[in-house]
Design an enzyme around this catalytic site. Sequence first.
Site, mmCIF file in Angstrom:
data_model
loop_
_atom_site.group_PDB
_atom_site.id
_atom_site.type_symbol
_atom_site.label_atom_id
_atom_site.label_comp_id
_atom_site.label_asym_id
_atom_site.label_seq_id
_atom_site.Cartn_x
_atom_site.Cartn_y
_atom_site.Cartn_z
ATOM 1 N N ARG A 50 0.495 -1.304 -0.213
ATOM 2 C CA ARG A 50 -0.416 0.074 -0.229
ATOM 3 C C ARG A 50 0.799 1.308 -0.041
ATOM 4 N NH1 ARG A 50 -1.686 1.853 4.639
ATOM 5 N NH2 ARG A 50 -2.151 -0.194 5.542
ATOM 6 N N TYR A 102 -16.469 16.171 -15.747
ATOM 7 C CA TYR A 102 -16.698 15.530 -15.822
ATOM 8 C C TYR A 102 -17.949 14.969 -14.427
ATOM 9 C CZ TYR A 102 -16.071 10.232 -14.617
ATOM 10 O OH TYR A 102 -16.549 8.672 -15.057
ATOM 11 N N ASP A 173 -7.726 18.085 -14.902
ATOM 12 C CA ASP A 173 -7.617 17.493 -14.810
ATOM 13 C C ASP A 173 -7.151 17.175 -16.264
ATOM 14 O OD1 ASP A 173 -8.717 15.108 -16.114
ATOM 15 O OD2 ASP A 173 -10.436 14.935 -14.858
ATOM 16 N N LYS A 198 -8.080 6.217 -19.378
ATOM 17 C CA LYS A 198 -8.434 6.517 -20.623
ATOM 18 C C LYS A 198 -6.518 6.699 -21.838
ATOM 19 C CE LYS A 198 -12.072 7.895 -18.683
ATOM 20 N NZ LYS A 198 -12.830 8.963 -17.641
HETATM 21 C C1 LIG Z 1 -12.899 8.558 -16.628
HETATM 22 C C2 LIG Z 1 -12.873 10.194 -16.159
HETATM 23 C C3 LIG Z 1 -12.460 10.812 -14.964
HETATM 24 C C4 LIG Z 1 -13.077 9.819 -13.977
HETATM 25 O O1 LIG Z 1 -11.283 8.935 -13.520
HETATM 26 P P1 LIG Z 1 -11.855 7.165 -13.419
HETATM 27 O O2 LIG Z 1 -10.852 6.697 -13.571
HETATM 28 O O3 LIG Z 1 -12.623 7.236 -14.144
HETATM 29 O O4 LIG Z 1 -11.994 7.361 -11.761
HETATM 30 C C5 LIG Z 1 -12.076 11.734 -14.550
HETATM 31 N N1 LIG Z 1 -12.036 13.532 -15.146
HETATM 32 C C6 LIG Z 1 -12.123 12.992 -16.847
HETATM 33 C C7 LIG Z 1 -11.939 13.902 -17.801
HETATM 34 C C8 LIG Z 1 -12.316 11.420 -17.205
HETATM 35 O O5 LIG Z 1 -12.501 11.738 -18.712
#
Ligand SMILES: *Cc1c(COP(=O)(O)O)cnc(C)c1O
Length: 377
Positions: A50, A102, A173, A198
């Site tokens: 962890r 998101y 982000d 992604k």
């Molecule tokens: C998918 C996504 C998230 C969240 O990420 P997870 O891996 O699904 O928890 C946050 N911001 C954006 C822009 C995303 O496309």
Amino acid sequence: MNNDLHFETLAIHAGQDPDPTTGAIMTPIYQTSTYVQRAPGEHQGYDYSRSDNPTRAALEALIAALEGGEYGLAFASGMAATDTILRLFKSGDHIIVGNDVYGGTYRLFERVLSRYGLQFSWLDLNNHDAVQAALRPETKLLWLETPTNPKLELADIAALVDLMPDGVMVAVDNTFASPVSQQPLRLGADIVMHSSTKYLGGHSDVVGGVLALNDQETHQQLKFLQNAVGSVPGPMDSFLVLRGVKTLHIRMERHSENALQIARFLEDHPAVRQVYYPGLESHPQHELAKRQMKYFGGMVSMLLENEEVARQMSSRTKIFALAESLGGVESLIEHPYSMTHASTADSEIAVDPALVRLSVGIEHIDDLLADLRQALA
Ligand SMILES: *Cc1c(COP(=O)(O)O)cnc(C)c1O
């Protein structure tokens, strides 16, 4: 690894020296929870997975290099990475957030973290006067996405950084752009977050999140929280992201080429009311996109006649698979109103029910265009 090397070289090598004991060129999947100690407290840098794991450590070094940061941290998901940033703050602190984010970010902030006394203001980040007016003595963070999900709006990172007084962190982000397209730390942001599910992973086979930053003290706090809260990725998941990133730059180039052609096709199609893509001259922030991004990315959204037509089209494609998520090599289509952004329904950041979002993959462009043509017919 010298982090001044080019992005393409770092993507393949940063954090990933050959295994010192075996020479294995690929980072081993250290599938272990604990590590044998020579004497109590005398270990080789790892005591419990962890806290630290060598496969995860390689990923953390890689993401730092890709974003031009000193430090990287990896998490079990993008949401876990976001949540860990927000745990830097305490009840009464105020956070400014862009109003096209998101859906899961909205849900985490408004439905979970607001219960712990964090206060959020949702704003159009292109209205810099409104952003300035929203600043309070308790403001601690500006949270932004650019391009946004799902409307592909841009925020001017450098200008917003300039607008923030000392003591207000800027977190970006960067999931949609990926670090090959834009590196927010170089524009003055304090923390970069990615859903590595992604583009970083890129193959729709892993869920993960990462952070990159420069400030040592903030890194120590986040590292403490990462261990204290425990939302860490396993070694196999870390390996999959390491493996995915090796081709990020060539994937992103192709995603962007395909997406631009699709955006142009949709712009000319009579069934499409509006196309959202930063690479189109018609995008209101095309100039900013050219300045801030190397590639315009693989995400394209469009407004159809109404909700019914949007739902029909989303179900009619054969190569574009109807699914949430994005950033994989395969093309996806989705209806944000009833899928990824259902959690924002009836809220101040709700999406248009006639909106359809594409994650354009790296298949042959002619096959993708033909699929969209028949689905819109
Ligand atoms: C998918 C996504 C998230 C969240 O990420 P997870 O891996 O699904 O928890 C946050 N911001 C954006 C822009 C995303 O496309």
